[in-house]
Design a protein around this motif. Structure first.
Motif, PDB file in Angstrom:
ATOM      1  N   LEU A  22       0.830  -1.200   0.000  1.00 28.92           N
ATOM      2  CA  LEU A  22       0.000   0.000   0.000  1.00 28.92           C
ATOM      3  C   LEU A  22       0.866   1.253   0.000  1.00 28.92           C
ATOM      4  N   CYS A  23       1.867   1.286   0.866  1.00 33.76           N
ATOM      5  CA  CYS A  23       2.718   2.475   1.001  1.00 33.76           C
ATOM      6  C   CYS A  23       3.565   2.719  -0.254  1.00 33.76           C
ATOM      7  N   VAL A  24       4.094   1.651  -0.813  1.00 35.19           N
ATOM      8  CA  VAL A  24       4.903   1.782  -2.031  1.00 35.19           C
ATOM      9  C   VAL A  24       4.074   2.376  -3.165  1.00 35.19           C
ATOM     10  N   VAL A  48      -5.683   5.637  -2.650  1.00 39.17           N
ATOM     11  CA  VAL A  48      -6.128   4.398  -2.022  1.00 39.17           C
ATOM     12  C   VAL A  48      -7.165   3.698  -2.891  1.00 39.17           C
ATOM     13  N   ALA A  49      -8.094   4.464  -3.458  1.00 43.20           N
ATOM     14  CA  ALA A  49      -9.136   3.864  -4.299  1.00 43.20           C
ATOM     15  C   ALA A  49      -8.550   3.171  -5.513  1.00 43.20           C
ATOM     16  N   LEU A 102      -8.553  -4.772   1.024  1.00 43.47           N
ATOM     17  CA  LEU A 102      -8.837  -3.634   1.897  1.00 43.47           C
ATOM     18  C   LEU A 102     -10.222  -3.066   1.613  1.00 43.47           C
ATOM     19  N   GLN A 103     -10.866  -2.560   2.642  1.00 39.28           N
ATOM     20  CA  GLN A 103     -12.187  -1.943   2.505  1.00 39.28           C
ATOM     21  C   GLN A 103     -12.146  -0.544   3.118  1.00 39.28           C
ATOM     22  N   PRO A 104     -11.578   0.424   2.387  1.00 39.11           N
ATOM     23  CA  PRO A 104     -11.425   1.781   2.915  1.00 39.11           C
ATOM     24  C   PRO A 104     -12.770   2.465   3.136  1.00 39.11           C
ATOM     25  N   LYS A 105     -12.755   3.419   4.060  1.00 39.74           N
ATOM     26  CA  LYS A 105     -13.923   4.264   4.289  1.00 39.74           C
ATOM     27  C   LYS A 105     -13.537   5.687   3.885  1.00 39.74           C
ATOM     28  N   ILE A 151     -10.088   6.424   5.790  1.00 42.07           N
ATOM     29  CA  ILE A 151      -9.785   5.527   6.909  1.00 42.07           C
ATOM     30  C   ILE A 151      -9.657   4.110   6.351  1.00 42.07           C
ATOM     31  N   VAL A 152      -8.535   3.467   6.643  1.00 40.84           N
ATOM     32  CA  VAL A 152      -8.271   2.120   6.126  1.00 40.84           C
ATOM     33  C   VAL A 152      -8.222   1.136   7.289  1.00 40.84           C
ATOM     34  N   PRO A 153      -9.291   0.363   7.537  1.00 40.28           N
ATOM     35  CA  PRO A 153      -9.248  -0.675   8.565  1.00 40.28           C
ATOM     36  C   PRO A 153      -8.319  -1.809   8.122  1.00 40.28           C
ATOM     37  N   ILE A 154      -7.459  -2.236   9.021  1.00 32.68           N
ATOM     38  CA  ILE A 154      -6.521  -3.318   8.727  1.00 32.68           C
ATOM     39  C   ILE A 154      -6.702  -4.415   9.774  1.00 32.68           C
ATOM     40  N   PRO A 155      -6.977  -5.667   9.372  1.00 34.03           N
ATOM     41  CA  PRO A 155      -7.182  -6.743  10.350  1.00 34.03           C
ATOM     42  C   PRO A 155      -5.868  -7.252  10.943  1.00 34.03           C
TER      43      PRO A 155
END
Length: 429
Positions: A201-203, A211-212, A368-371, A379-383
Motif C-alpha cells: 500500500l505504502c509503495v 487508495v481507491a 482492503l475496505q477503505p472508508k 480511513i483504512v481498517p486493517i485486520p
C-alpha cells in the motif's frame, strides 16, 4: 533442584519468600471469579480491579494494557506484583507504583516464587507481555504436583507450540486461555501477510496512486469516488483532482492508531516503507526508551524504531495517535491543522475487530475496505491483531497436552467453548 532454577533477581522483595508488606484492611470490591486465581495456589493474575484479595500472596500482571492492570494505582500495597522487567518499568514510570512492591521476573529462566517455579515466555502481544508457566510441587496433604499455563494476552505461533517447555510430552493440568477471537468468523490473516500488504500500500502511495486506485486497480473508479465527495478545506472538482493526480501527487499524511504500547511492528513497517520519520508524543518516546533499555526484548527492532521517532510533526509523514482518535471529526481537525504541510490524510486502524469474514492467511491490498470520509481523508481498517485468530487458537490447543482449558475473556460462553476445546484436542476433559 535444577541448577537452571533461580530465585528472583530484581525487586526489593525476594521471590522465594512470603511478602511482609502491609496489607490494606479493605475488603474486595467484588468477589473474584475463579479464572483470575491460579488453581490450588495463592496467586492471582491480572486481578487488580478486585481490591484486596483474601489469602492472595502474589499478584501477577501479564502485561501493561489498561484492561489488565485496571485498579492498580500508586497506593497499591496489598502484596508483591510479579511481572516482566518491561512491565515493571512501565508500572513505575506511568502509574508511580512503589518499586518495593514490584518483583520483575526474567524471560525463559525458571524462578522460584513462594515455593512454586514460575517460567515466563514472550507472548507475542506487546512489549513486556508474557505467558506464565506455574510448576506447583506436591503438597504435604499428599496432593500431586500440578502444572498450569496462563497465556495472558497472546498471539499464538509455532514459537509457542514448539517451545521445549510447552510442547509434548509436557502436560498441563490447566491452560488459562486468551480466547478473545475464539469464533470461526475471526479467521483473520497472519501478521506477516498484513505487514506485506501495508508495505505494498505504502509503495503504491509513493508512486502517486490513491487508495481507491490501489484497492480497485481501476483509475476510473477513483475518479467516480472522488467526484462524489467534497474536499475538506480546498474546494476542487473531482475531475480536476483526478486529472492532476498523476502529474502532482498529494503530500499525504499517514496516521496510525495505536495504544500506549503495542502495534509497534505495523508503525515501523509504515515508516520503513515510506522512509519516513514517525511523529509521536514525548511520553511515547519515554516509554519506547524504557523498553529499549531492556535488552531482553527484541533490542534491534526497538533501536530501529527509536531512530525514526520525532516530536516535530512537520518532519514525519507518519503520525501515531490513540486508536480512539481515529474519528472523521478528529481527522478533519488534523487536516485543517496541518493544511500547509499535508493535503491528504490516510488513517490506518490496525485491529482484529475490523475483520469481517474469514480470509485465511493471505491478505492483499485489494482485500482492503477503505472508508472515504472525504476526497482528502480515508480511513483504512486493517485486520492486524496482537491476539490469536480462531485458527491459531485451534492450532495451539491441538499442539499441546492439556486436561482442562479455562477461557479468560468470553467467560459467559464457557459451555460452547468447552465443547469446542474438546473437539480440538482429545486430552481435554
Amino acid at each position: 533442584m535444577n541448577s537452571s532454577v533461580k530465585s528472583d533477581v530484581k525487586g526489593s522483595l525476594k521471590a522465594d519468600k512470603q511478602p511482609d508488606a502491609k496489607i490494606d484492611v479493605k475488603r474486595p470490591k467484588r468477589s473474584i471469579p475463579p479464572y483470575k486465581m491460579i488453581w490450588n495456589t495463592t496467586f492471582s493474575m491480572d486481578a487488580f480491579s478486585f481490591g484486596v484479595i483474601p489469602n492472595c500472596t502474589a499478584y501477577f500482571l501479564s502485561h501493561f494494557h489498561s484492561d489488565h492492570y485496571m485498579g492498580l494505582t500508586s497506593k497499591f500495597n496489598h502484596g508483591p506484583i510479579y511481572c516482566t522487567s518491561i512491565t515493571a518499568a512501565l508500572l513505575i514510570q506511568e502509574l508511580n507504583v512503589d518499586p518495593s512492591m514490584i518483583v520483575s521476573l526474567p524471560l525463559e529462566i525458571p524462578t522460584v516464587v513462594q515455593g512454586i517455579t514460575v517460567t515466563l515466555i514472550d507472548a507475542n502481544h506487546c512489549p513486556g507481555a508474557a505467558i506464565f508457566i506455574f510448576d506447583v510441587p506436591p503438597k504435604k496433604d499428599g496432593s500431586k504436583s500440578m502444572r498450569y499455563l496462563h497465556t495472558g494476552d497472546f498471539r499464538a505461533s509455532r514459537v509457542h507450540s514448539e517451545h521445549p517447555l510447552i510442547k509434548p510430552p509436557n502436560h498441563f493440568d490447566i491452560v488459562y486461555l486468551d480466547d478473545t477471537y475464539c469464533k470461526p468468523s475471526h479467521t483473520f490473516p497472519s501478521q506477516i501477510s498484513i505487514l506485506n500488504c501495508i508495505n505494498d500500500l505504502c509503495v503504491k502511495l509513493l508512486k502517486g496512486d490513491t487508495v481507491a486506485q490501489i484497492v480497485s486497480g481501476n483509475p476510473l473508479k477513483d475518479f467516480v469516488l472522488v467526484h462524489k465527495r467534497q474536499t475538506v478545506d480546498r474546494p476542487q472538482t473531482g475531475l480536476n483532482k483526478w486529472l492532476n493526480h498523476k502529474s502532482k501527487a498529494p503530500k499525504f499524511l499517514i496516521v496510525v492508531g495505536s495504544y500506549l504500547i503495542g502495534k509497534e511492528r505495523i508503525i515501523l513497517k509504515v515508516a520503513e516503507s515510506l522512509n519516513s520519520k514517525i511523529y509521536v508524543t514525548t511520553k511515547y518516546i519515554s516509554i519506547i526508551n524504557e523498553i529499549r533499555k531492556m535488552k531482553i526484548y527484541n533490542c534491534q527492532s526497538n533501536d530501529t524504531l527509536t531512530s525514526r521517532l520525532t516530536t516535530n510533526p512537520s518532519m514525519a509523514n507518519v503520525h501515531v495517535v490513540q486508536m480512539n482518535q481515529l474519528s472523521p471529526e478528529y481527522l478533519n481537525d488534523l487536516l485543517i491543522k496541518y493544511k500547509e504541510i499535508f493535503s491528504d490524510i490516510i488513517a490506518i486502524r490496525p485491529t482484529g475487530w475490523t475483520h469481517r469474514k474469514p480470509s485465511g492467511n493471505s491478505f492483499k491490498v485489494n482485500n482492503l475496505q477503505p472508508k472515504y470520509v472525504s476526497s482528502n481523508i480515508t480511513i483504512v481498517p486493517i485486520p492486524y491483531s496482537e491476539h490469536s485468530s480462531f485458527e491459531e487458537l485451534k492450532m495451539f490447543i491441538q499442539s499441546i497436552n492439556v486436561s482442562k482449558v479455562i477461557p479468560t475473556v468470553n467467560v459467559r460462553d464457557v459451555t460452547r467453548l468447552n465443547e469446542l476445546f474438546k473437539s480440538w484436542n482429545p486430552t481435554v476433559q
